[in-house]
Design a protein around this motif. Structure first.
Motif, mmCIF file in Angstrom:
data_model
loop_
_atom_site.group_PDB
_atom_site.id
_atom_site.type_symbol
_atom_site.label_atom_id
_atom_site.label_comp_id
_atom_site.label_asym_id
_atom_site.label_seq_id
_atom_site.Cartn_x
_atom_site.Cartn_y
_atom_site.Cartn_z
ATOM 1 N N GLY A 3 65.459 50.742 6.679
ATOM 2 C CA GLY A 3 66.147 51.992 6.403
ATOM 3 C C GLY A 3 65.825 52.538 5.023
ATOM 4 N N VAL A 4 66.646 53.492 4.579
ATOM 5 C CA VAL A 4 66.394 54.192 3.317
ATOM 6 C C VAL A 4 66.353 53.232 2.137
ATOM 7 N N GLY A 17 65.201 50.301 1.968
ATOM 8 C CA GLY A 17 63.879 49.691 1.882
ATOM 9 C C GLY A 17 62.889 50.567 1.144
ATOM 10 N N ALA A 18 62.957 51.883 1.375
ATOM 11 C CA ALA A 18 62.035 52.804 0.698
ATOM 12 C C ALA A 18 62.365 52.932 -0.780
ATOM 13 N N LEU A 19 63.642 52.847 -1.139
ATOM 14 C CA LEU A 19 64.057 53.066 -2.526
ATOM 15 C C LEU A 19 63.708 51.902 -3.447
ATOM 16 N N LEU A 75 69.668 45.392 2.971
ATOM 17 C CA LEU A 75 68.472 45.262 3.805
ATOM 18 C C LEU A 75 68.762 44.552 5.119
ATOM 19 N N PRO A 109 56.760 51.992 0.863
ATOM 20 C CA PRO A 109 58.059 52.591 1.212
ATOM 21 C C PRO A 109 58.133 53.040 2.662
ATOM 22 N N LEU A 110 57.014 53.521 3.228
ATOM 23 C CA LEU A 110 57.044 53.945 4.628
ATOM 24 C C LEU A 110 57.328 52.762 5.551
ATOM 25 N N SER A 111 56.669 51.639 5.301
ATOM 26 C CA SER A 111 56.859 50.461 6.156
ATOM 27 C C SER A 111 58.254 49.887 6.002
ATOM 28 N N PHE A 112 58.732 49.779 4.773
ATOM 29 C CA PHE A 112 60.044 49.171 4.563
ATOM 30 C C PHE A 112 61.169 50.099 4.994
ATOM 31 N N ALA A 113 60.916 51.400 5.005
ATOM 32 C CA ALA A 113 61.921 52.313 5.560
ATOM 33 C C ALA A 113 62.065 52.090 7.058
ATOM 34 N N GLN A 114 60.963 51.835 7.742
ATOM 35 C CA GLN A 114 61.030 51.558 9.184
ATOM 36 C C GLN A 114 61.775 50.253 9.450
#
Length: 456
Positions: free
Chosen positions: A62-63, A65-67, A301, A54-59
């Motif tokens: 965005g949000v 990606g983390a969800l 995404l 989730p940390l990588s996909f949030a970068q």
């Protein structure tokens, strides 16, 4: 327990928190309470262990990606809860539950390697990687190492209830495994060379079609004209093949609906198709009926409307310059049967092309690399790994890193390796012996479920 998993150098301490978990989970009398404690514990374990996702996909996205990932963590916790419910219903005594979970845990790990949705991250056997104990992988694969870990944890949990006999049995087994690891012969000295290329390119630029990676890889490969150069996963697309440099190449190529490694030497020599596709990234279940949902996710995404990859059909080793390379792609490095199958078909050295450029936070790059190192031990082959951002490295047949490039930096590594022969017991037999052993031991626990009860 997550803080003693790979890639940490102290990961061999995992039996200690696992013993505490078994002790805590098996204390309640009610099977549902056992299942609940395992559910919350393992959901938390995977949430921490896989926090890089989730940390990588949030970068990157965005949000949204983390969800995408909490559902994965809950699903993994559910698997272990179901295991706990089964064991607790069939073994009412505390010690029976502890040992039932120890053996059932290995069976569950085996199942998590199988099927189209397989996701074997979190396999406990990898935690022995910093020690000679991991060398037993050439006998029974990483699952044999897992059986060592869970057995020691169960013995320690039993000791906490003043039952010392299990530990008296497990310690000699660990001693034998340690002696086996310490006495493994050294691999053959390097006799061959290859150039492992690390482009350090943004994967989103390639997905969007705004990058031209070929000049980068051609420039980096020019340092060793005539030597086989290995380029990472999807280093180029099929549109670039007409501009390849004039030297032997093993290249990660993105073709329409295919993720391949292709061997070139003045022309196409052979190809290998990625067979283990990443769930919900390279294959999408129920893609047609769920098209509106998938479309919404892709738009959120900011990526094109993805359709996934076709199942791979080409699965033979690739030969260049008289060397038989067992090449496989990225995610496949965590599936032992892929490397095992290529060695059975004659590969004398393993090649893993990868792209971990999606992991920009946490320790996902290091985790993936650590898991893949065990394939060298299981098969007793040198492993050449070329990653887009890293880890680009050479691993010897004892799983040791002999050469490596710094991650997230453009470069080329003059790799030295040897071509090995022969087949280990694991290459010959696979996971079945350990799986059957764990099933048999679990059956013994269930058969003795009424023999001894410990008040809970």
């Amino acid at each position: 327990m997550a803080l003693t998993a790979v890639p940490y150098g102290w990961s061999t301490l995992t039996p200690l928190p696992l013993a505490a978990l078994l002790l805590w989970a098996c204390t309640p009398t009610a099977p549902r309470a056992v299942a609940a404690r395992l559910f919350w514990s393992l959901t938390a374990f995977f949430s921490i262990h896989l926090l890089f996702l989730p940390l990588s996909f949030a970068q990157l996205f965005g949000v949204v990606g983390a969800l995408l990932f909490p559902a994965l963590f809950v699903l993994e916790g559910t698997f272990y809860a179901l295991l706990g419910l089964l064991v607790a219903r069939l073994t009412p005594g505390f010690l029976g539950r502890v040992w039932g979970l120890a053996f059932g845990w290995v069976i569950l790990e085996w199942l998590r390697h199988l099927g189209p949705f397989a996701f074997p991250w979190g396999t406990l056997g990898y935690t022995l990687l910093p020690t000679p104990l991991i060398q037993v992988a050439d006998l029974g694969g990483v699952l044999l190492a897992s059986l060592l870990v869970t057995s020691m944890a169960a013995a320690l949990a039993s000791l906490a209830r003043r039952e010392a006999r299990p530990l008296a049995l497990v310690l000699p087994v660990w001693g034998l495994a340690l002696a086996y690891g310490l006495t493994r012969p050294e691999p053959s000295p390097p006799t061959h060379r290859a150039l492992l290329v690390q482009g350090n390119l943004n994967p989103l630029d390639k997905v969007a079609g705004t990058a031209d990676p070929l000049p980068v890889y051609a420039r980096l490969s020019g340092a060793a004209a005539g030597t086989v150069a290995v380029w990472p996963e999807t280093a180029i697309s099929d549109r670039d093949l007409g501009r390849l440099p004039d030297q032997p190449l093993l290249i990660g190529v993105a073709r329409p609906a295919q993720n391949r490694v292709e061997a070139w030497d003045g022309g196409l020599v052979g190809a290998y198709d990625k067979r283990r596709r990443v769930p919900f990234a390279e294959h999408f279940p129920l893609r047609a009926p769920l098209a509106p949902l998938y479309g919404w996710v892709f738009r959120a995404l900011g990526v094109p409307d993805l359709t996934g990859l076709l199942p791979g059909r080409l699965d033979r080793p690739l030969t260049l310059g008289g060397v038989v390379y067992g090449a496989y792609v990225c995610y496949e490095s965590v599936f032992p049967e892929i490397a095992r199958g290529l060695v059975r078909k004659g590969a004398g050295v393993l090649v893993n092309v990868s792209n971990d450029g999606w992991f920009n936070a946490g320790n996902g790059v290091a985790q993936h690399f650590a898991l893949g190192r065990v394939r060298a031990i299981e098969t007793r082959r040198y492993l050449l790994r070329a990653g887009n951002i890293g880890v680009t490295a050479v691993i010897d047949p004892r799983g040791r890193v002999t050469q490596a490039l710094p991650i997230r930096r453009e470069g080329a590594l003059q790799a030295r390796f040897a071509v090995e022969e022969g087949q280990t017991w694991y290459v010959r037999l696979g996971d079945w012996p350990v799986g059957v052993l764990a099933l048999g031991l679990l059956g013994l626990v269930f058969a003795r479920r009424g023999v001894k009860r410990t008040p809970g």
